[in-house]
Design an enzyme around this catalytic site. Structure first.
Site, short mmCIF file in Angstrom:
data_model
loop_
_atom_site.label_atom_id
_atom_site.label_comp_id
_atom_site.label_asym_id
_atom_site.label_seq_id
_atom_site.Cartn_x
_atom_site.Cartn_y
_atom_site.Cartn_z
N ARG A 103 12.12 5.44 2.68
CA ARG A 103 12.24 6.90 2.77
C ARG A 103 13.06 7.32 3.99
O ARG A 103 13.81 8.31 3.93
CB ARG A 103 10.84 7.53 2.81
N ASP A 116 2.20 5.05 -0.19
CA ASP A 116 1.67 6.29 0.38
C ASP A 116 1.37 7.32 -0.71
O ASP A 116 1.80 7.18 -1.86
CB ASP A 116 2.73 6.90 1.32
N TYR A 145 12.40 -1.33 -4.63
CA TYR A 145 12.09 0.09 -4.72
C TYR A 145 13.26 0.84 -5.34
O TYR A 145 14.43 0.45 -5.18
CB TYR A 145 11.84 0.69 -3.33
N ARG A 180 0.85 -1.19 0.00
CA ARG A 180 0.00 0.00 0.00
C ARG A 180 0.89 1.24 0.00
O ARG A 180 1.26 1.72 1.05
CB ARG A 180 -0.93 -0.04 1.21
#
Lengths: 247, 247
Positions: free
Chosen positions: A199, A53, A112, A51
């Site tokens: 992040r 952001d 990622y 999920r």
């Protein structure tokens, strides 16, 4: 009911994130509306591998859904794209899978990419697609320091307060930092990630790139198991979910 | 008055083109307003190497302007970017040049990139940044055929009706077609181009990629010296002005 796996690309800047929310349009909502439109209006749930952001992009999000209809893979892909055409989300591929397949629980790996634009001029073409960090980062120092995070660790330092994972222990299989002209790319791969983990790691690596932290400082931050010991969270617009792996 | 050369990047989708027009915001207008704001409100004219059309992007547009003020190069770059920050245009670099420098007339070469997305799914992240051509193009056949256009020719077949160049004869120094996964890139280099020349060439190369034209058909179209003999004009959003060369 036939189950289908989807490979999905989207511009996260246009959405409140993957998941349905009261305060705006989500990727899930657009795809569920598209699926319902081609399944006689029956409500359809689309389950994603991760999920993402608000603001986070996807080049290779994975999802699954069940339909009442038996559709050839390419027709399903094209029909979903037709119904979602007003929004920057696209189904790159659809494929019939068995009922045991679950986009989230069957996944064995996620990859990622985080893009940093390191130049004095702000981005024009890549506005909303990169983290603009003017002033010069030492990508090689970032890459060397990144190695202290690879492997199995308690990643509490890089975990968001709202993270719902049962354990902060994760195994980071890959974390690499490379420079491509004005752009610095961080790639991270693991079976799964904590909320904001990439992040938060990138925010700390930036401190290394700036010369404010050494690799030893990064190792100490990890060992502290305390979010307050980590660097700031990098903004969402530089992050891309590039790949989800299945057995 | 000191003269400065600018290296400029912009997202063409946000503008009516480089040149000031009555019907909407142009890149020129944004930069001239930014320059006037830092030059005491005095009207400033910004001259570009090439007047790109609406929707056409730039990674390396060149321009020049004269200011009343003597500014360090980096301060000028940052001040222009500050005043233009509401728009997707950025000054990548500014440099003091002599009065004899003219962004358009001093240029000795221009380079363009044209991006084609060749896959069944429409673009999400690259919407407005590529020409979406689903269905499979033979990039190698396009590259081989492209060779018939390299060199000095009368390019009337690939010239827009509204082109203001004195002569349709141009020398195309480079025209290459390469595939990068789902993306096909066409690069074109010449001292100067006719209006719509790259887009008209790409539109014809697409016919070759589809198998509708052979290299001989492309040569015959060139020899016809008739716009009606050429393929359709490729859309603006795939085109990028990447570089302008000076002696």
């Amino acid at each position: 009911m036939p189950r289908y796996r989807l490979l999905i690309e989207y511009d996260g800047g246009a959405f409140v994130g993957w998941q349905r929310q009261a305060n705006g349009r989500s990727v899930q909502q657009v795809l569920e509306a598209a699926a319902a439109a081609l399944d006689g209006g029956r409500p359809v749930t689309v389950f994603a591998a991760g999920r993402t952001d608000a603001g986070v992009h996807a080049l290779g999000q994975a999802a699954h859904l069940d339909l009442d209809r038996d559709l050839p893979d390419d027709r399903l892909r094209d029909a979903l794209n037709h119904h979602a055409r007003a929004h920057p989300v696209t189904v790159r591929a659809a494929a019939r899978v068995g009922e045991e397949f679950h986009a989230r629980f069957s996944a064995v790996g996620r990859a990622y990419l985080y893009r940093i634009l390191d130049r004095p001029a702000p981005p024009a073409l890549d506005a909303g697609r990169v983290w603009w960090v003017p002033g010069g980062l030492d990508a090689e120092a970032m890459d060397v320091a990144a190695r202290v995070l690879i492997g199995r660790h308690d990643f509490t330092t890089f975990r968001a307060a709202q993270c719902q994972a049962k354990s902060p222990v994760k195994t980071l299989d890959l974390l690499r930092v490379t420079r491509h002209g004005e752009e610095i790319r961080v790639i991270a791969e693991a079976r799964s990630f904590l909320h904001h983990q990439v992040r938060n790691i990138v925010g700390s690596l930036r401190l290394v790139g700036r010369g404010k932290w050494t690799a030893a400082d990064l190792a100490a931050a990890l060992a502290a198991r305390d979010r307050a010991a980590g660097g700031p969270t990098a903004p969402p617009q530089g992050l891309y979910l590039t790949r989800v792996d299945y057995p």
